[in-house]
Design a protein around this motif. Structure first.
Motif, PDB file in Angstrom:
ATOM      1  N   ALA A 160      -2.803  37.351 -19.959  1.00 31.74           N
ATOM      2  CA  ALA A 160      -1.661  36.435 -19.842  1.00 31.74           C
ATOM      3  C   ALA A 160      -1.422  36.117 -18.370  1.00 31.74           C
ATOM      4  CB  ALA A 160      -0.417  37.056 -20.454  1.00 31.74           C
ATOM      5  N   VAL A 161      -1.104  34.857 -18.076  1.00 34.10           N
ATOM      6  CA  VAL A 161      -0.880  34.467 -16.684  1.00 34.10           C
ATOM      7  C   VAL A 161       0.134  33.326 -16.608  1.00 34.10           C
ATOM      8  CG1 VAL A 161      -2.845  32.855 -16.657  1.00 34.10           C
ATOM      9  CG2 VAL A 161      -2.043  33.839 -14.500  1.00 34.10           C
ATOM     10  N   SER A 162       0.927  33.359 -15.527  1.00 35.90           N
ATOM     11  CA  SER A 162       1.828  32.262 -15.190  1.00 35.90           C
ATOM     12  C   SER A 162       1.754  32.070 -13.679  1.00 35.90           C
ATOM     13  CB  SER A 162       3.268  32.555 -15.615  1.00 35.90           C
ATOM     14  OG  SER A 162       3.791  33.640 -14.873  1.00 35.90           O
ATOM     15  N   THR A 163       2.253  30.950 -13.214  1.00 36.26           N
ATOM     16  CA  THR A 163       2.247  30.684 -11.774  1.00 36.26           C
ATOM     17  C   THR A 163       3.465  29.846 -11.408  1.00 36.26           C
ATOM     18  OG1 THR A 163       0.933  29.878  -9.908  1.00 36.26           O
ATOM     19  CG2 THR A 163       0.802  28.615 -11.960  1.00 36.26           C
ATOM     20  N   ARG A 164       3.874  29.957 -10.142  1.00 34.99           N
ATOM     21  CA  ARG A 164       4.970  29.132  -9.629  1.00 34.99           C
ATOM     22  C   ARG A 164       4.850  29.036  -8.116  1.00 34.99           C
ATOM     23  NH1 ARG A 164       8.960  32.004  -6.930  1.00 34.99           N
ATOM     24  NH2 ARG A 164       9.024  34.236  -7.352  1.00 34.99           N
ATOM     25  N   GLY A 165       5.306  27.939  -7.586  1.00 38.36           N
ATOM     26  CA  GLY A 165       5.384  27.774  -6.144  1.00 38.36           C
ATOM     27  C   GLY A 165       6.644  28.435  -5.611  1.00 38.36           C
ATOM     28  N   CYS A 166       6.755  28.524  -4.281  1.00 43.78           N
ATOM     29  CA  CYS A 166       7.929  29.138  -3.657  1.00 43.78           C
ATOM     30  C   CYS A 166       8.121  28.542  -2.266  1.00 43.78           C
ATOM     31  CB  CYS A 166       7.771  30.663  -3.590  1.00 43.78           C
ATOM     32  SG  CYS A 166       6.295  31.194  -2.729  1.00 43.78           S
ATOM     33  N   THR A 167       9.107  29.043  -1.545  1.00 42.99           N
ATOM     34  CA  THR A 167       9.384  28.569  -0.197  1.00 42.99           C
ATOM     35  C   THR A 167       8.350  29.140   0.776  1.00 42.99           C
ATOM     36  OG1 THR A 167      10.866  30.412   0.233  1.00 42.99           O
ATOM     37  CG2 THR A 167      11.853  28.405  -0.683  1.00 42.99           C
ATOM     38  N   PRO A 168       8.260  28.607   1.998  1.00 39.58           N
ATOM     39  CA  PRO A 168       7.261  29.091   2.955  1.00 39.58           C
ATOM     40  C   PRO A 168       7.357  30.580   3.306  1.00 39.58           C
ATOM     41  CG  PRO A 168       8.026  26.947   3.630  1.00 39.58           C
ATOM     42  CD  PRO A 168       8.905  27.377   2.480  1.00 39.58           C
ATOM     43  N   ASN A 204      -8.189  15.462 -18.826  1.00 37.95           N
ATOM     44  CA  ASN A 204      -7.343  14.953 -17.743  1.00 37.95           C
ATOM     45  C   ASN A 204      -5.927  15.485 -17.863  1.00 37.95           C
ATOM     46  OD1 ASN A 204      -9.039  13.265 -16.129  1.00 37.95           O
ATOM     47  ND2 ASN A 204      -9.121  11.836 -17.847  1.00 37.95           N
ATOM     48  N   GLY A 205      -5.742  16.534 -18.617  1.00 44.46           N
ATOM     49  CA  GLY A 205      -4.418  17.103 -18.801  1.00 44.46           C
ATOM     50  C   GLY A 205      -4.270  18.397 -18.024  1.00 44.46           C
ATOM     51  N   TYR A 206      -3.036  18.856 -17.923  1.00 45.94           N
ATOM     52  CA  TYR A 206      -2.758  20.095 -17.203  1.00 45.94           C
ATOM     53  C   TYR A 206      -1.555  20.790 -17.815  1.00 45.94           C
ATOM     54  CZ  TYR A 206       0.964  17.476 -14.909  1.00 45.94           C
ATOM     55  OH  TYR A 206       2.090  16.733 -14.660  1.00 45.94           O
ATOM     56  N   ILE A 207      -1.433  22.085 -17.500  1.00 53.55           N
ATOM     57  CA  ILE A 207      -0.312  22.893 -17.986  1.00 53.55           C
ATOM     58  C   ILE A 207       0.640  23.151 -16.837  1.00 53.55           C
ATOM     59  CG2 ILE A 207       0.357  25.156 -18.886  1.00 53.55           C
ATOM     60  CD1 ILE A 207      -2.373  25.226 -20.324  1.00 53.55           C
ATOM     61  N   LYS A 208       1.888  22.823 -17.034  1.00 53.50           N
ATOM     62  CA  LYS A 208       2.911  23.118 -16.034  1.00 53.50           C
ATOM     63  C   LYS A 208       3.582  24.427 -16.422  1.00 53.50           C
ATOM     64  CE  LYS A 208       6.652  21.142 -13.371  1.00 53.50           C
ATOM     65  NZ  LYS A 208       7.475  19.951 -13.134  1.00 53.50           N
ATOM     66  N   SER A 209       3.426  25.428 -15.540  1.00 54.05           N
ATOM     67  CA  SER A 209       3.965  26.762 -15.790  1.00 54.05           C
ATOM     68  C   SER A 209       5.146  27.062 -14.886  1.00 54.05           C
ATOM     69  CB  SER A 209       2.852  27.797 -15.549  1.00 54.05           C
ATOM     70  OG  SER A 209       3.348  29.107 -15.528  1.00 54.05           O
TER      71      SER A 209
END
Length: 181
Positions: free
Chosen positions: A101-109, A48-53
């Motif tokens: 290796a991988v990372s992710t992030r959100g962005c503006t529309p 039930n855990g997650y990684i915040k990247s």
């Protein structure tokens, strides 16, 4: 195990030798990398855990670096909260023993700010940022590896134009100063 809580990295020299089990809560990479030494797909498990990247606007230094990649489906349980999960899955086809290796992030529309090194969102001769692209960036470094990948995004990150929002999406890759499908 941080029931309802959060844990975060405070160093870039964190190595996981055998396995990392995320039983509950958030594991925030906090601008650092986590290095998983075992290439076995079971070396990273989420109950039930997650990684915040999610990182800085143009450069995301919060990477999951999975070393000595072995065959099988590997899942990285990214998320922004317990209710907003963004799993990233890959199955290597070749390049066993290398690092993925991988990372992710959100962005503006409009998919801004652009990730470091990317100069435009012109695809097939037209600006595509606001109408045709999901509002999430993934950075993948996997020299010598060929893999099938499945990426996820939050529903709120699909701000594509009507007529596109219900279609199937493909990943586009930045290579040689151009986008490729």
């Amino acid at each position: 195990n941080k029931t309802g809580g959060k844990a975060k990295l405070n160093s870039n020299n964190v190595m996981v030798r055998n396995s990392l089990e995320l039983a509950e809560g958030e594991f925030n990479l906090n601008g650092y990398d986590i290095n998983i030494q075992s290439g076995d797909p079971a070396a990273l498990i989420s109950v039930n855990g997650y990684i915040k990247s999610e990182g800085a606007a143009t450069v995301n230094n919060s990477m999951v670096k999975w070393n000595n990649i072995a065959p099988g489906l590997h899942t990285i349980p990214f998320g922004t909260s317990r209710k907003h999960l963004i799993p990233f899955m890959f199955t290597p086809v070749s390049g066993y023993g290398n690092q993925f290796a991988v990372s992710t992030r959100g962005c503006t529309p409009d998919n801004r700010p652009l990730t470091h090194g990317i100069t435009h969102l012109n695809f097939q001769g037209k600006e595509a940022g606001a109408e045709k692209i999901i509002d999430r960036w993934f950075e993948i470094d996997a020299d010598g590896i060929t893999a099938n990948i499945v990426v996820a995004y939050l529903g709120s990150e699909n701000t594509t134009a009507p007529g596109y929002s219900e279609k199937n999406f493909s990943a586009i890759i930045w290579s040689d100063n151009n986008w490729k499908v």
